[in-house]
Every structure is written in C-alpha cells, then in structure tokens.
Design a protein around this motif. Structure first.
Motif, PDB file in Angstrom:
ATOM      1  N   GLY A 162      49.001  37.492  44.236  1.00 17.91           N
ATOM      2  CA  GLY A 162      50.017  38.363  43.393  1.00 17.91           C
ATOM      3  C   GLY A 162      50.123  38.246  41.958  1.00 17.91           C
ATOM      4  O   GLY A 162      50.753  39.134  41.362  1.00 17.91           O
ATOM      5  N   ARG A 163      48.835  37.838  41.223  1.00 25.55           N
ATOM      6  CA  ARG A 163      48.817  37.782  39.936  1.00 25.55           C
ATOM      7  C   ARG A 163      48.026  39.217  39.694  1.00 25.55           C
ATOM      8  O   ARG A 163      46.813  39.282  39.200  1.00 25.55           O
ATOM      9  CB  ARG A 163      48.149  36.571  39.471  1.00 25.55           C
ATOM     10  CG  ARG A 163      49.365  35.690  39.462  1.00 25.55           C
ATOM     11  CD  ARG A 163      48.643  34.134  39.422  1.00 25.55           C
ATOM     12  NE  ARG A 163      47.734  34.047  38.077  1.00 25.55           N
ATOM     13  CZ  ARG A 163      47.161  33.012  37.964  1.00 25.55           C
ATOM     14  NH1 ARG A 163      47.135  31.797  39.105  1.00 25.55           N
ATOM     15  NH2 ARG A 163      46.588  32.806  36.989  1.00 25.55           N
ATOM     16  N   LYS A 164      48.675  40.413  39.701  1.00 21.87           N
ATOM     17  CA  LYS A 164      48.110  41.712  39.825  1.00 21.87           C
ATOM     18  C   LYS A 164      47.485  41.989  38.279  1.00 21.87           C
ATOM     19  O   LYS A 164      46.239  42.590  38.160  1.00 21.87           O
ATOM     20  CB  LYS A 164      48.882  42.844  40.247  1.00 21.87           C
ATOM     21  CG  LYS A 164      49.098  42.710  41.721  1.00 21.87           C
ATOM     22  CD  LYS A 164      50.120  43.676  42.381  1.00 21.87           C
ATOM     23  CE  LYS A 164      50.458  43.473  43.719  1.00 21.87           C
ATOM     24  NZ  LYS A 164      51.326  44.466  44.294  1.00 21.87           N
ATOM     25  N   GLU A 165      48.409  41.937  37.375  1.00 20.50           N
ATOM     26  CA  GLU A 165      47.778  42.357  35.807  1.00 20.50           C
ATOM     27  C   GLU A 165      46.504  41.306  35.581  1.00 20.50           C
ATOM     28  O   GLU A 165      45.638  41.935  34.911  1.00 20.50           O
ATOM     29  CB  GLU A 165      49.011  42.064  34.799  1.00 20.50           C
ATOM     30  CG  GLU A 165      50.164  43.113  34.961  1.00 20.50           C
ATOM     31  CD  GLU A 165      49.372  44.506  35.226  1.00 20.50           C
ATOM     32  OE1 GLU A 165      48.657  45.072  34.139  1.00 20.50           O
ATOM     33  OE2 GLU A 165      49.918  45.506  35.807  1.00 20.50           O
ATOM     34  N   GLU A 166      46.783  40.291  35.962  1.00 26.26           N
ATOM     35  CA  GLU A 166      45.584  39.269  35.498  1.00 26.26           C
ATOM     36  C   GLU A 166      44.295  39.616  36.201  1.00 26.26           C
ATOM     37  O   GLU A 166      43.180  39.774  35.784  1.00 26.26           O
ATOM     38  CB  GLU A 166      45.611  37.822  35.802  1.00 26.26           C
ATOM     39  CG  GLU A 166      46.743  37.194  34.868  1.00 26.26           C
ATOM     40  CD  GLU A 166      47.070  35.765  35.388  1.00 26.26           C
ATOM     41  OE1 GLU A 166      46.215  34.690  34.956  1.00 26.26           O
ATOM     42  OE2 GLU A 166      48.108  35.398  36.259  1.00 26.26           O
ATOM     43  N   ALA A 167      44.381  40.107  37.587  1.00 26.26           N
ATOM     44  CA  ALA A 167      43.414  40.528  38.392  1.00 26.26           C
ATOM     45  C   ALA A 167      42.901  41.721  37.913  1.00 26.26           C
ATOM     46  O   ALA A 167      41.456  41.879  37.662  1.00 26.26           O
ATOM     47  CB  ALA A 167      43.942  41.009  39.735  1.00 26.26           C
TER      48      ALA A 167
ATOM     49  N   VAL B 116      34.608  39.190  38.652  1.00 27.80           N
ATOM     50  CA  VAL B 116      35.154  39.835  39.948  1.00 27.80           C
ATOM     51  C   VAL B 116      35.698  39.275  40.906  1.00 27.80           C
ATOM     52  O   VAL B 116      36.801  39.696  41.778  1.00 27.80           O
ATOM     53  CB  VAL B 116      34.064  41.237  39.981  1.00 27.80           C
ATOM     54  CG1 VAL B 116      33.063  40.623  41.170  1.00 27.80           C
ATOM     55  CG2 VAL B 116      34.801  42.469  40.991  1.00 27.80           C
ATOM     56  N   ASP B 117      35.089  38.186  41.339  1.00 30.48           N
ATOM     57  CA  ASP B 117      35.512  37.206  42.546  1.00 30.48           C
ATOM     58  C   ASP B 117      36.829  36.597  42.195  1.00 30.48           C
ATOM     59  O   ASP B 117      37.621  36.546  43.023  1.00 30.48           O
ATOM     60  CB  ASP B 117      34.505  36.335  42.749  1.00 30.48           C
ATOM     61  CG  ASP B 117      33.120  36.559  43.300  1.00 30.48           C
ATOM     62  OD1 ASP B 117      33.049  37.848  43.791  1.00 30.48           O
ATOM     63  OD2 ASP B 117      32.160  36.124  43.416  1.00 30.48           O
ATOM     64  N   TYR B 118      36.927  36.200  40.823  1.00 27.09           N
ATOM     65  CA  TYR B 118      38.205  35.540  40.352  1.00 27.09           C
ATOM     66  C   TYR B 118      39.359  36.574  40.476  1.00 27.09           C
ATOM     67  O   TYR B 118      40.339  36.414  40.776  1.00 27.09           O
ATOM     68  CB  TYR B 118      37.931  35.072  38.838  1.00 27.09           C
ATOM     69  CG  TYR B 118      39.100  34.378  38.298  1.00 27.09           C
ATOM     70  CD1 TYR B 118      40.030  33.530  39.199  1.00 27.09           C
ATOM     71  CD2 TYR B 118      39.406  34.454  36.900  1.00 27.09           C
ATOM     72  CE1 TYR B 118      41.145  32.846  38.545  1.00 27.09           C
ATOM     73  CE2 TYR B 118      40.422  33.763  36.320  1.00 27.09           C
ATOM     74  CZ  TYR B 118      41.263  33.001  37.189  1.00 27.09           C
ATOM     75  OH  TYR B 118      42.098  32.280  36.483  1.00 27.09           O
TER      76      TYR B 118
ATOM     77  N   THR C  63      39.381  45.065  44.605  1.00 27.95           N
ATOM     78  CA  THR C  63      40.626  44.331  43.807  1.00 27.95           C
ATOM     79  C   THR C  63      41.499  45.397  43.195  1.00 27.95           C
ATOM     80  O   THR C  63      42.851  45.306  43.604  1.00 27.95           O
ATOM     81  CB  THR C  63      40.001  43.587  42.605  1.00 27.95           C
ATOM     82  OG1 THR C  63      38.872  42.722  43.009  1.00 27.95           O
ATOM     83  CG2 THR C  63      41.078  43.017  41.781  1.00 27.95           C
ATOM     84  N   TYR C  64      41.235  46.711  42.942  1.00 35.80           N
ATOM     85  CA  TYR C  64      41.995  47.508  42.740  1.00 35.80           C
ATOM     86  C   TYR C  64      43.034  47.893  43.834  1.00 35.80           C
ATOM     87  O   TYR C  64      44.268  48.237  43.925  1.00 35.80           O
ATOM     88  CB  TYR C  64      41.396  48.763  41.954  1.00 35.80           C
ATOM     89  CG  TYR C  64      40.869  48.611  40.806  1.00 35.80           C
ATOM     90  CD1 TYR C  64      41.726  47.947  39.712  1.00 35.80           C
ATOM     91  CD2 TYR C  64      39.704  49.080  40.368  1.00 35.80           C
ATOM     92  CE1 TYR C  64      41.223  47.653  38.499  1.00 35.80           C
ATOM     93  CE2 TYR C  64      39.197  49.047  38.881  1.00 35.80           C
ATOM     94  CZ  TYR C  64      39.815  48.313  38.037  1.00 35.80           C
ATOM     95  OH  TYR C  64      39.567  47.721  36.953  1.00 35.80           O
TER      96      TYR C  64
END
Length: 185
Positions: free
Chosen positions: A37-42, A27-29, A66-67
């Motif tokens: 800006g790497r939303k899908e990976e997030a 969740v931190d990552y 994060t969401y």
C-alpha cells in the motif's frame, strides 16, 4: 521472505546501498511497496528503475505491473506502449489489454490479451482467461484453464494463475481455494 515485508524491505534497501545502479532491485522493491500500500514510494522506485534501464523489456514489464498495483493505469499503459516498441511485443499488448479492462472496454481488451498470450507465460494466460470469464465466454475461459493445466506438466504454473480465471468466471469459492494454495506454494 514468506510475507515478511519488514525483513524484505531491509534486504532491498541494503541491496540498493551495495549497488545503486541495479534497476531490477528498484523495480522488485517497488512491486513489494505497492503490495503493502505504499503507492507513492512504489512509483518513485519504479521511475528510478526505468531511468537506470529504460530499454529493458523486463524492467518495463515489472514497471507496468507496479503501476497496475498502484492503480496508475495511465502510466501502466504508457509503459505498455513502450514495450510494443521493444521485443517481444506481446507484453505491450497485455498492458494495453489492462488499460481497456480498467476502462471497462472489454470488447477492446479481449483481442489485446489474445495477442498477449503469445508470450506463453502462465500469467498472461491467466489474465486472458479472467477477462474471457468476465465477458461471459465461459467455454473459452475453460479452454484456457485446460491449456494451463496441460502446460503445468512441463513448467511451473502457480495455482493463483488458474484462480484468476475462476475469479473471472465468478466462481469465487474455487478462486479463493486456488489463491490459498498459491500462497502455500
């Protein structure tokens, strides 16, 4: 890592290799990935964190954050509703407040944030004060600023927290200066 996301990413990936069942690392990552800006990976890493520890208030809170950062307000709201089922319920109200805020339903957002400040966390006060400023409740927003300044005598209150409120009050120069100070902190 002082904004060195490449080094931070290396360490997050190494931590996951060493302990692939540590939900907090995921969740931190994911929050870091969202910030760059790497939303899908997030979202993928957030989902993994929730699979590993679905009943952790902390994991659910940061998943919701994060969401929010990935502009996925529906998932943020779902996590907020789940938090309402867990203890303490104030975090769920905070995310519900964000849901209404993003829908521009400020009349519904304010009472949810008001319930959320029971957390006594500087960030929940910052969000509440910001929404008060947006809806034109300048005196109430200033009162929240004063509460944060008072709280700063006993606990750390980042300058960015107060900056959020000034942003809500449309005092962008003051907000900008506080955000810069927050980066330095």
């Amino acid at each position: 890592y002082h904004w060195d996301f490449e080094v931070a990413e290396f360490h997050y990936q190494r931590a996951i290799q060493l302990n692939p069942n540590h939900a907090e690392t995921y969740v931190d990552y994911s929050a870091m990935l969202a910030l760059i800006g790497r939303k899908e990976e997030a979202r993928t890493y957030t989902k993994k964190a929730l699979e590993l520890d679905p009943f952790s208030v902390t994991i659910n809170f940061y998943a919701g954050w994060t969401y929010f950062l990935t502009d996925d307000f529906d998932l943020m709201s779902k996590v907020g509703e789940k938090i309402l089922e867990l203890e303490p319920p104030w975090l769920g109200h905070t995310f519900r407040g964000f849901k209404y805020w993003m829908a521009r339903e400020f009349d519904k957002a304010v009472p949810e944030f008001e319930k959320g400040i029971k957390a006594q966390l500087p960030l929940t006060y910052a969000w509440f004060g910001c929404i008060l400023g947006i809806v034109g409740e300048e005196k109430s927003a200033q009162k929240v600023i004063n509460q944060l300044l008072e709280a700063s005598k006993n606990q750390y209150v980042g300058a960015y927290n107060i900056g959020f409120i000034y942003l809500g009050l449309s005092q962008t120069d003051k907000a900008y200066q506080l955000f810069l100070r927050g980066i330095e902190e």
